[in-house]
Design an enzyme around this catalytic site. Structure first.
Site, PDB file in Angstrom:
ATOM      1  N   GLY A   1       0.780  -1.240   0.000  1.00 16.49           N
ATOM      2  CA  GLY A   1       0.000   0.000   0.000  1.00 16.49           C
ATOM      3  C   GLY A   1       0.804   1.278   0.000  1.00 16.49           C
ATOM      4  O   GLY A   1       0.221   2.367   0.029  1.00 16.49           O
TER       5      GLY A   1
ATOM      6  N   GLU B   1       4.394  -6.660   1.445  1.00 16.29           N
ATOM      7  CA  GLU B   1       4.087  -7.077   0.071  1.00 16.29           C
ATOM      8  C   GLU B   1       3.657  -5.881  -0.790  1.00 16.29           C
ATOM      9  O   GLU B   1       2.505  -5.782  -1.198  1.00 16.29           O
ATOM     10  CB  GLU B   1       3.028  -8.191   0.064  1.00 16.29           C
ATOM     11  CG  GLU B   1       1.814  -7.866   0.908  1.00 16.29           C
ATOM     12  CD  GLU B   1       0.905  -9.056   1.134  1.00 16.29           C
ATOM     13  OE1 GLU B   1       1.389 -10.196   1.204  1.00 16.29           O
ATOM     14  OE2 GLU B   1      -0.313  -8.822   1.241  1.00 16.29           O
ATOM     15  N   PRO B   2       4.598  -4.990  -1.060  1.00 15.59           N
ATOM     16  CA  PRO B   2       4.265  -3.846  -1.921  1.00 15.59           C
ATOM     17  C   PRO B   2       4.145  -4.239  -3.388  1.00 15.59           C
ATOM     18  O   PRO B   2       4.848  -5.142  -3.856  1.00 15.59           O
ATOM     19  CB  PRO B   2       5.461  -2.904  -1.726  1.00 15.59           C
ATOM     20  CG  PRO B   2       6.582  -3.772  -1.288  1.00 15.59           C
ATOM     21  CD  PRO B   2       6.004  -4.984  -0.639  1.00 15.59           C
ATOM     22  N   GLY B   3       3.275  -3.556  -4.075  1.00 13.91           N
ATOM     23  CA  GLY B   3       3.136  -3.761  -5.515  1.00 13.91           C
ATOM     24  C   GLY B   3       3.477  -2.468  -6.235  1.00 13.91           C
ATOM     25  O   GLY B   3       4.532  -2.289  -6.823  1.00 13.91           O
ATOM     26  N   ARG B   4       2.545  -1.502  -6.091  1.00 12.63           N
ATOM     27  CA  ARG B   4       2.677  -0.201  -6.747  1.00 12.63           C
ATOM     28  C   ARG B   4       4.034   0.451  -6.486  1.00 12.63           C
ATOM     29  O   ARG B   4       4.633   1.034  -7.386  1.00 12.63           O
ATOM     30  CB  ARG B   4       1.546   0.682  -6.183  1.00 12.63           C
ATOM     31  CG  ARG B   4       1.484   2.094  -6.654  1.00 12.63           C
ATOM     32  CD  ARG B   4       0.395   2.849  -5.842  1.00 12.63           C
ATOM     33  NE  ARG B   4      -0.682   1.959  -5.456  1.00 12.63           N
ATOM     34  CZ  ARG B   4      -1.814   1.824  -6.129  1.00 12.63           C
ATOM     35  NH1 ARG B   4      -2.039   2.543  -7.190  1.00 12.63           N
ATOM     36  NH2 ARG B   4      -2.739   0.978  -5.707  1.00 12.63           N
TER      37      ARG B   4
ATOM     38  N   ARG C   1      -7.854   2.584 -14.435  1.00 15.25           N
ATOM     39  CA  ARG C   1      -7.904   3.196 -13.109  1.00 15.25           C
ATOM     40  C   ARG C   1      -8.650   4.541 -13.065  1.00 15.25           C
ATOM     41  O   ARG C   1      -9.426   4.773 -12.129  1.00 15.25           O
ATOM     42  CB  ARG C   1      -6.496   3.322 -12.521  1.00 15.25           C
ATOM     43  CG  ARG C   1      -5.824   1.954 -12.324  1.00 15.25           C
ATOM     44  CD  ARG C   1      -4.472   2.063 -11.651  1.00 15.25           C
ATOM     45  NE  ARG C   1      -4.564   2.518 -10.286  1.00 15.25           N
ATOM     46  CZ  ARG C   1      -4.244   3.725  -9.864  1.00 15.25           C
ATOM     47  NH1 ARG C   1      -3.765   4.618 -10.704  1.00 15.25           N
ATOM     48  NH2 ARG C   1      -4.386   4.065  -8.608  1.00 15.25           N
TER      49      ARG C   1
ATOM     50  N   TYR D   1     -11.771   4.236 -10.477  1.00 19.41           N
ATOM     51  CA  TYR D   1     -11.857   4.956  -9.203  1.00 19.41           C
ATOM     52  C   TYR D   1     -11.227   6.352  -9.251  1.00 19.41           C
ATOM     53  O   TYR D   1     -10.606   6.812  -8.287  1.00 19.41           O
ATOM     54  CB  TYR D   1     -11.311   4.129  -8.025  1.00 19.41           C
ATOM     55  CG  TYR D   1     -10.071   3.316  -8.261  1.00 19.41           C
ATOM     56  CD1 TYR D   1      -8.818   3.903  -8.353  1.00 19.41           C
ATOM     57  CD2 TYR D   1     -10.154   1.928  -8.360  1.00 19.41           C
ATOM     58  CE1 TYR D   1      -7.687   3.147  -8.536  1.00 19.41           C
ATOM     59  CE2 TYR D   1      -9.016   1.155  -8.564  1.00 19.41           C
ATOM     60  CZ  TYR D   1      -7.784   1.768  -8.643  1.00 19.41           C
ATOM     61  OH  TYR D   1      -6.656   1.004  -8.830  1.00 19.41           O
TER      62      TYR D   1
ATOM     63  N   CYS E   1     -16.099   3.097 -26.051  1.00 16.75           N
ATOM     64  CA  CYS E   1     -17.462   3.629 -26.138  1.00 16.75           C
ATOM     65  C   CYS E   1     -18.090   3.772 -24.759  1.00 16.75           C
ATOM     66  O   CYS E   1     -19.102   3.125 -24.440  1.00 16.75           O
ATOM     67  CB  CYS E   1     -18.300   2.721 -27.021  1.00 16.75           C
ATOM     68  SG  CYS E   1     -17.599   2.558 -28.651  1.00 16.75           S
ATOM     69  N   GLU E   2     -17.468   4.547 -23.920  1.00 20.37           N
ATOM     70  CA  GLU E   2     -17.956   4.843 -22.574  1.00 20.37           C
ATOM     71  C   GLU E   2     -17.625   6.298 -22.292  1.00 20.37           C
ATOM     72  O   GLU E   2     -16.483   6.718 -22.488  1.00 20.37           O
ATOM     73  CB  GLU E   2     -17.233   3.984 -21.521  1.00 20.37           C
ATOM     74  CG  GLU E   2     -17.516   2.510 -21.572  1.00 20.37           C
ATOM     75  CD  GLU E   2     -18.926   2.147 -21.155  1.00 20.37           C
ATOM     76  OE1 GLU E   2     -19.481   2.829 -20.269  1.00 20.37           O
ATOM     77  OE2 GLU E   2     -19.467   1.186 -21.725  1.00 20.37           O
TER      78      GLU E   2
HETATM   79  C1  PLP Z   1      -3.323  -8.297   0.052  1.00 27.05           C
HETATM   80  C2  PLP Z   1      -2.643  -7.261  -0.734  1.00 27.05           C
HETATM   81  N1  PLP Z   1      -1.329  -7.097  -0.554  1.00 27.05           N
HETATM   82  C3  PLP Z   1      -0.639  -6.175  -1.266  1.00 27.05           C
HETATM   83  C4  PLP Z   1      -1.271  -5.376  -2.182  1.00 27.05           C
HETATM   84  C5  PLP Z   1      -0.451  -4.381  -2.964  1.00 27.05           C
HETATM   85  O1  PLP Z   1      -0.882  -3.103  -2.785  1.00 27.05           O
HETATM   86  P1  PLP Z   1      -0.013  -1.907  -3.396  1.00 27.05           P
HETATM   87  O2  PLP Z   1       0.180  -2.199  -4.827  1.00 27.05           O
HETATM   88  O3  PLP Z   1      -0.799  -0.699  -3.150  1.00 27.05           O
HETATM   89  O4  PLP Z   1       1.295  -1.925  -2.666  1.00 27.05           O
HETATM   90  C6  PLP Z   1      -2.653  -5.490  -2.389  1.00 27.05           C
HETATM   91  C7  PLP Z   1      -3.348  -4.626  -3.360  1.00 27.05           C
HETATM   92  O5  PLP Z   1      -4.460  -4.786  -3.717  1.00 27.05           O
HETATM   93  C8  PLP Z   1      -3.350  -6.466  -1.632  1.00 27.05           C
HETATM   94  O6  PLP Z   1      -4.654  -6.636  -1.790  1.00 27.05           O
END
Ligand code: PLP
Length: 425
Positions: A242, A284-287, A324, A328, A355-356
């Site tokens: 997050g 567990e970062p993604g973004r 995105r 949202y 077409c939205e």
């Molecule tokens: C369980 C869980 N972990 C990690 C993430 C990664 O979030 P972010 O990409 O904001 O770091 C998410 C995003 O939906 C998630 O649902």
């Protein structure tokens, strides 16, 4: 990562327009240097600073074989949430002992696939999942490591649609003693699962750690209660992902090291005062890892002027390659790559070709006089762009290119029309 020469935008040492010309648009482009820089920041702010930790990439943000290989090389783990993500990891030879499996509705098929591959751990989302997993473990004579995802009942300061830790969330086990403690007891006593501890994920694009700190208090209480009720000390705690990034000038996320420091401090002092061994801590970062490392390129097509109202510039992609904004209200910054430092004299809404009416990528973007054929570059699109891409209006999924200093490599080729319909009879 970016510079401008002769009015042209460069990503690392490659002119953005040369990529558009070679690979076509729409196009996803990543800077490998920037991804590695983000991984290095996670190492210095978390992994190297605190012993007994690991970081998994939430691969939903950008699930590709390329990322799996890079993360493997860099010593990171992988967080998957589906059979498809797990399959990508398997096909990339990602080590099973560095995979964790999240998600609120893992099917039996997915659980079996994960057990067969021998992944490290499951983040169990609800009671039913625990019982199904146990049944499958008995069938297969294997033991699975589990953490419980807890709904910490905190409200993240972010868009409601990416807030996941509230009481009414679809994710996680509710903070209800009658549900939670019997489940913890069952996992502790189970012969087929090994109960590691707790997990939370409170939401995404967070600019500060206050919500994490509130959620941590919930977990600390659980750690203590689990010890007192069951004489069981958990070994693992996962604080989710997050961590926010900069999409526009309005975003000011705190540095990762500042985000993490108070959490680790609170955990350490809590453990010391209760004479509990500090659990292994993971995130567990993604973004955070891929968001700012990615840009998207589009070619501007029709320009529609509505006198005294607004001007639209239409691009050759839209909510199919970046859903995105429509989903949202996500905000992005962009510029015209071939007029990168020219004077801005026109206010545009950038409209996608779907077409939205909600297919508007950016509202109120100031640019130098736009023309058909200009290359629009949208910044910070590395997370949840390619991975959320879809075929609405039968638009093709764009190609993905990775820039490495002055070189570039195609890591996903553009979907062909044939590929789009090949599953149809
Ligand atoms: C369980 C869980 N972990 C990690 C993430 C990664 O979030 P972010 O990409 O904001 O770091 C998410 C995003 O939906 C998630 O649902």
């Amino acid at each position: 990562m970016f510079n401008i020469k002769n009015h042209e935008l460069y990503i690392d040492q490659v002119a953005v327009t040369s990529l558009a010309k070679k690979y076509g648009t729409p196009l996803y482009v990543y800077s490998e240097n920037k991804i590695i820089e983000q991984l290095d920041t996670i190492k210095s702010a978390f992994l190297d600073k605190y012993p007994d930790t690991h970081a998994a990439f939430a691969c939903k943000a950008f699930c590709t074989k390329y990322m799996c290989r890079l993360l493997e090389k860099e010593g990171f783990w992988l967080d998957v949430v589906s059979g498809g993500e797990l399959y990508t990891a398997i096909k990339s030879d990602f080590p099973a002992d560095r995979i964790e499996f999240n998600g609120n509705n893992k099917s039996d098929e997915e659980l079996i696939m994960a057990l067969d591959y021998g992944i490290n751990r499951f983040v169990v989302d609800n009671a039913s999942e625990l019982y199904h997993l146990e049944k499958l473990c008995i069938d297969k004579s294997v033991k699975a490591n589990v953490l419980f995802r807890i709904t910490p009942e905190v409200s993240a300061n972010t868009h409601d649609f990416i807030s996941t830790g509230k009481k009414d969330s679809k994710f996680g086990i509710p903070l209800d003693d009658a549900i939670l403690y019997p489940l913890i007891e069952a996992a502790i006593k189970s012969d087929v699962v090994h109960f590691l501890g707790f997990h939370f994920h409170v939401g995404s694009q967070l600019h500060e750690s206050n919500t994490h700190l509130s959620a941590l208090e919930v977990i600390l209480k659980l750690i203590l209660n689990t010890k007192e009720r069951f004489n069981y000390t958990i070994s693992d705690f996962n604080l989710g992902g997050g961590f926010g990034i900069k999409y526009t000038d309005a975003d000011h996320p705190i540095a990762l090291t500042e985000f993490i420091k108070p959490l680790m401090h609170r955990l350490d002092t809590f453990c010391a005062s209760h004479e509990i061994k500090r659990p292994h801590v993971s995130m567990e970062p993604g973004r955070y890892i891929v968001g700012e490392a990615g840009i998207q390129l589009y070619t501007i097509g029709n320009i529609k002027v509505i006198p005294e109202v607004k001007t639209y510039a239409s691009i050759d992609g839209g909510m199919t390659d970046n859903v995105r904004p429509g989903l949202y209200g996500a905000k992005y910054h962009a510029l015209i790559a071939n007029k990168a430092d020219l004077e801005k004299d026109t206010l545009l809404d950038i409209s996608g070709k779907c077409c939205e009416s909600t297919d508007i990528l950016i509202k109120g973007l100031s640019v130098p006089s736009p023309e058909r054929g200009d290359i629009l570059t949208v910044f910070s699109t590395g997370a949840y762009g390619y991975s959320m891409a879809n075929n609405y209006n039968k638009l093709q999924i764009p190609a993905v290119v990775v820039v490495k200093a002055d070189e570039h490599e195609l890591i996903v080729r553009r979907q062909s029309y044939d590929e789009m319909i090949e599953r149809e009879v």
